[in-house]
Design a protein around this motif. Structure first.
Motif, PDB file in Angstrom:
ATOM      1  N   ILE A  42       0.919  -1.234   0.021  1.00  0.00           N
ATOM      2  CA  ILE A  42       0.140  -0.077   0.062  1.00  0.00           C
ATOM      3  C   ILE A  42       0.849   0.979  -0.124  1.00  0.00           C
ATOM      4  CG2 ILE A  42      -1.584   1.464   1.573  1.00  0.00           C
ATOM      5  CD1 ILE A  42      -2.687  -1.485   2.095  1.00  0.00           C
ATOM      6  N   ALA A  43       2.090   1.432   0.861  1.00  0.00           N
ATOM      7  CA  ALA A  43       2.835   2.391   1.068  1.00  0.00           C
ATOM      8  C   ALA A  43       3.663   2.761  -0.675  1.00  0.00           C
ATOM      9  CB  ALA A  43       3.939   2.094   1.936  1.00  0.00           C
ATOM     10  N   LEU A  44       3.887   1.264  -1.081  1.00  0.00           N
ATOM     11  CA  LEU A  44       4.349   1.555  -2.461  1.00  0.00           C
ATOM     12  C   LEU A  44       3.545   2.001  -3.439  1.00  0.00           C
ATOM     13  CD1 LEU A  44       6.755   0.546  -4.201  1.00  0.00           C
ATOM     14  CD2 LEU A  44       5.816  -1.425  -4.575  1.00  0.00           C
ATOM     15  N   GLN A  45       2.285   1.513  -3.447  1.00  0.00           N
ATOM     16  CA  GLN A  45       1.150   1.914  -4.326  1.00  0.00           C
ATOM     17  C   GLN A  45       1.249   3.556  -4.262  1.00  0.00           C
ATOM     18  OE1 GLN A  45      -2.813   0.787  -3.388  1.00  0.00           O
ATOM     19  NE2 GLN A  45      -3.478   1.307  -5.329  1.00  0.00           N
ATOM     20  N   VAL A  46       1.171   4.046  -3.050  1.00  0.00           N
ATOM     21  CA  VAL A  46       0.882   5.506  -2.891  1.00  0.00           C
ATOM     22  C   VAL A  46       2.074   6.378  -3.376  1.00  0.00           C
ATOM     23  CG1 VAL A  46       0.670   7.333  -1.033  1.00  0.00           C
ATOM     24  CG2 VAL A  46      -0.712   5.167  -0.948  1.00  0.00           C
ATOM     25  N   GLN A  47       3.306   5.986  -2.961  1.00  0.00           N
ATOM     26  CA  GLN A  47       4.406   6.725  -3.473  1.00  0.00           C
ATOM     27  C   GLN A  47       4.540   6.661  -4.984  1.00  0.00           C
ATOM     28  OE1 GLN A  47       8.137   6.382  -1.577  1.00  0.00           O
ATOM     29  NE2 GLN A  47       7.057   5.895   0.475  1.00  0.00           N
ATOM     30  N   VAL A  48       4.296   5.430  -5.680  1.00  0.00           N
ATOM     31  CA  VAL A  48       4.489   5.517  -7.046  1.00  0.00           C
ATOM     32  C   VAL A  48       3.413   6.190  -7.675  1.00  0.00           C
ATOM     33  CG1 VAL A  48       4.150   3.744  -8.976  1.00  0.00           C
ATOM     34  CG2 VAL A  48       5.675   3.067  -7.028  1.00  0.00           C
ATOM     35  N   GLU A  49       2.041   6.047  -7.243  1.00  0.00           N
ATOM     36  CA  GLU A  49       1.273   7.199  -7.873  1.00  0.00           C
ATOM     37  C   GLU A  49       1.405   8.464  -7.493  1.00  0.00           C
ATOM     38  OE1 GLU A  49      -3.024   4.399  -7.329  1.00  0.00           O
ATOM     39  OE2 GLU A  49      -2.483   5.919  -5.627  1.00  0.00           O
ATOM     40  N   GLU A  50       1.867   8.962  -6.390  1.00  0.00           N
ATOM     41  CA  GLU A  50       2.296  10.391  -6.280  1.00  0.00           C
ATOM     42  C   GLU A  50       3.571  10.658  -7.323  1.00  0.00           C
ATOM     43  OE1 GLU A  50       3.284  10.994  -2.056  1.00  0.00           O
ATOM     44  OE2 GLU A  50       1.140  10.761  -1.528  1.00  0.00           O
ATOM     45  N   PHE A  52       4.705   9.191 -10.050  1.00  0.00           N
ATOM     46  CA  PHE A  52       4.524   9.204 -11.546  1.00  0.00           C
ATOM     47  C   PHE A  52       3.329   9.928 -12.053  1.00  0.00           C
ATOM     48  CE2 PHE A  52       7.584   5.696 -10.379  1.00  0.00           C
ATOM     49  CZ  PHE A  52       8.611   6.364 -11.177  1.00  0.00           C
ATOM     50  N   ASN A  53       2.530  10.364 -11.077  1.00  0.00           N
ATOM     51  CA  ASN A  53       1.145  10.934 -11.327  1.00  0.00           C
ATOM     52  C   ASN A  53       0.335   9.998 -12.225  1.00  0.00           C
ATOM     53  OD1 ASN A  53       1.589  13.543 -10.464  1.00  0.00           O
ATOM     54  ND2 ASN A  53       2.895  13.908 -11.968  1.00  0.00           N
ATOM     55  N   ILE A  54       0.342   8.642 -11.579  1.00  0.00           N
ATOM     56  CA  ILE A  54      -0.627   7.686 -12.240  1.00  0.00           C
ATOM     57  C   ILE A  54      -1.617   7.162 -10.988  1.00  0.00           C
ATOM     58  CG2 ILE A  54       0.959   7.235 -13.962  1.00  0.00           C
ATOM     59  CD1 ILE A  54       1.668   4.837 -12.387  1.00  0.00           C
ATOM     60  N   GLU A  55      -2.346   6.407 -11.627  1.00  0.00           N
ATOM     61  CA  GLU A  55      -3.242   5.736 -10.599  1.00  0.00           C
ATOM     62  C   GLU A  55      -3.372   4.204 -10.925  1.00  0.00           C
ATOM     63  OE1 GLU A  55      -8.121   5.161 -10.173  1.00  0.00           O
ATOM     64  OE2 GLU A  55      -7.373   7.246  -9.973  1.00  0.00           O
ATOM     65  N   ILE A  56      -2.861   3.154  -9.827  1.00  0.00           N
ATOM     66  CA  ILE A  56      -2.792   2.121  -9.978  1.00  0.00           C
ATOM     67  C   ILE A  56      -3.645   1.165  -9.158  1.00  0.00           C
ATOM     68  CG2 ILE A  56      -1.033   0.080  -9.757  1.00  0.00           C
ATOM     69  CD1 ILE A  56       1.439   2.033 -10.001  1.00  0.00           C
ATOM     70  N   GLU A  57      -4.250   0.148  -9.478  1.00  0.00           N
ATOM     71  CA  GLU A  57      -4.994  -0.699  -8.617  1.00  0.00           C
ATOM     72  C   GLU A  57      -3.810  -1.534  -8.017  1.00  0.00           C
ATOM     73  OE1 GLU A  57      -8.382  -0.176  -8.331  1.00  0.00           O
ATOM     74  OE2 GLU A  57      -8.266   1.319  -9.745  1.00  0.00           O
ATOM     75  N   MET A  58      -4.450  -2.066  -6.548  1.00  0.00           N
ATOM     76  CA  MET A  58      -3.714  -2.829  -5.777  1.00  0.00           C
ATOM     77  C   MET A  58      -3.296  -4.162  -6.483  1.00  0.00           C
ATOM     78  SD  MET A  58      -1.609  -3.384  -3.384  1.00  0.00           S
ATOM     79  CE  MET A  58      -2.052  -1.887  -2.596  1.00  0.00           C
ATOM     80  N   VAL A  59      -4.510  -4.796  -7.253  1.00  0.00           N
ATOM     81  CA  VAL A  59      -4.331  -6.062  -7.929  1.00  0.00           C
ATOM     82  C   VAL A  59      -2.900  -5.897  -9.034  1.00  0.00           C
ATOM     83  CG1 VAL A  59      -5.823  -5.476  -9.908  1.00  0.00           C
ATOM     84  CG2 VAL A  59      -5.490  -7.882  -9.195  1.00  0.00           C
ATOM     85  N   ASP A  60      -2.925  -4.510  -9.641  1.00  0.00           N
ATOM     86  CA  ASP A  60      -1.679  -4.558 -10.526  1.00  0.00           C
ATOM     87  C   ASP A  60      -0.438  -4.474  -9.658  1.00  0.00           C
ATOM     88  OD1 ASP A  60      -3.230  -4.464 -12.964  1.00  0.00           O
ATOM     89  OD2 ASP A  60      -3.975  -2.447 -12.320  1.00  0.00           O
ATOM     90  N   MET A  61      -0.263  -4.057  -8.709  1.00  0.00           N
ATOM     91  CA  MET A  61       0.763  -4.017  -7.923  1.00  0.00           C
ATOM     92  C   MET A  61       1.330  -5.533  -7.824  1.00  0.00           C
ATOM     93  SD  MET A  61       1.507  -0.644  -7.167  1.00  0.00           S
ATOM     94  CE  MET A  61       2.635  -1.137  -6.072  1.00  0.00           C
ATOM     95  N   PHE A  62       0.219  -6.330  -7.376  1.00  0.00           N
ATOM     96  CA  PHE A  62       0.698  -7.667  -7.205  1.00  0.00           C
ATOM     97  C   PHE A  62       0.931  -8.530  -8.364  1.00  0.00           C
ATOM     98  CE2 PHE A  62      -0.786  -6.711  -2.956  1.00  0.00           C
ATOM     99  CZ  PHE A  62       0.050  -7.250  -2.167  1.00  0.00           C
ATOM    100  N   LYS A  63       0.770  -7.919  -9.395  1.00  0.00           N
ATOM    101  CA  LYS A  63       0.711  -8.547 -11.039  1.00  0.00           C
ATOM    102  C   LYS A  63       2.310  -8.202 -11.325  1.00  0.00           C
ATOM    103  CE  LYS A  63      -3.929  -8.902 -12.645  1.00  0.00           C
ATOM    104  NZ  LYS A  63      -4.738  -8.221 -13.680  1.00  0.00           N
ATOM    105  N   ASN A  64       2.676  -7.160 -10.788  1.00  0.00           N
ATOM    106  CA  ASN A  64       3.929  -6.574 -11.251  1.00  0.00           C
ATOM    107  C   ASN A  64       5.032  -6.507  -9.985  1.00  0.00           C
ATOM    108  OD1 ASN A  64       3.514  -5.683 -13.977  1.00  0.00           O
ATOM    109  ND2 ASN A  64       1.890  -4.838 -12.921  1.00  0.00           N
ATOM    110  N   LEU A  65       5.279  -7.937  -9.660  1.00  0.00           N
ATOM    111  CA  LEU A  65       6.146  -8.173  -8.528  1.00  0.00           C
ATOM    112  C   LEU A  65       7.719  -7.543  -8.457  1.00  0.00           C
ATOM    113  CD1 LEU A  65       4.494 -11.317  -7.026  1.00  0.00           C
ATOM    114  CD2 LEU A  65       4.276  -8.878  -5.971  1.00  0.00           C
ATOM    115  N   THR A  66       8.144  -7.395  -9.721  1.00  0.00           N
ATOM    116  CA  THR A  66       9.745  -7.057  -9.640  1.00  0.00           C
ATOM    117  C   THR A  66       9.632  -5.457 -10.046  1.00  0.00           C
ATOM    118  OG1 THR A  66       9.955  -7.464 -11.974  1.00  0.00           O
ATOM    119  CG2 THR A  66      10.434  -9.328 -10.484  1.00  0.00           C
ATOM    120  N   ALA A  67      10.764  -4.851  -9.708  1.00  0.00           N
ATOM    121  CA  ALA A  67      10.680  -3.448 -10.205  1.00  0.00           C
ATOM    122  C   ALA A  67      10.890  -3.344 -11.571  1.00  0.00           C
ATOM    123  CB  ALA A  67      12.086  -2.836  -9.473  1.00  0.00           C
TER     124      ALA A  67
END
Length: 169
Positions: A42-50, A52-67
């Motif tokens: 969740i912390a990763l999702q928030v920081q990445v959204e801030e 890169f100015n994008i919106e990411i669903e949590m499911v997509d965070m778990f589909k993309n597990l490597t940097a």
């Protein structure tokens, strides 16, 4: 902002290092295998959204597990204006939200609303330092406006009043 994939990869690695408190990472390390969990995701999702100015669903965070995978995903996303909630201006009182109004009226007129009361009994096996306990509660009350909020009527309308200070014993 970021136009090249390697810039995105570098920034994502920096965010991962910060969240996971690691100094060395590779693009192919898997988030969950190197100390990531759902709260850190969740912390990763928030920081990445801030960042890169994008919106990411949590499911997509778990589909993309490597940097690398996350960077590729971010690279394909359309930019979106990131909206951050700003604090309300200081006022003498504030209107109630719909849920607050419902709870207020149920409590005020029905006098039956105890769903939000959480009774708790604790047994301490050693001597309790009441001064320190009181100070800990006061720090919580000072930090969180909701613990300093009362409800009243102004011109016949229910309102919430956020007090700067309250006495707590």
């Amino acid at each position: 902002m970021y136009t090249k994939l390697n810039e995105i990869e570098t920034k994502i690695l920096d965010i991962w290092k910060d969240i996971l408190e690691l100094e060395e990472l590779t693009l192919d390390d898997e988030f969950l295998k190197i100390g990531g969990n759902s709260l850190k995701a969740i912390a990763l999702q928030v920081q990445v959204e801030e960042e890169f100015n994008i919106e990411i669903e949590m499911v997509d965070m778990f589909k993309n597990l490597t940097a690398r995978d996350l960077a590729n995903y971010v690279f394909t996303k359309d930019k979106k204006e990131y909206f951050q909630i700003q604090p309300a201006e200081k006022q003498e009182y504030y209107p109630l939200s719909w849920p607050q109004e419902w709870v207020f009226f149920m409590s005020y007129f029905e006098n039956k609303m105890t769903n939000f009361n959480l009774p708790l009994t604790m047994v301490f096996e050693s001597e309790l330092d009441l001064e320190r306990l009181e100070k800990a509660f006061m720090l919580l009350v000072q930090r969180h406006e909701t613990l300093r909020t009362t409800f009243d009527f102004v011109n016949g309308e229910p309102v919430q009043i956020i007090h700067e200070d309250i006495e707590f014993k």
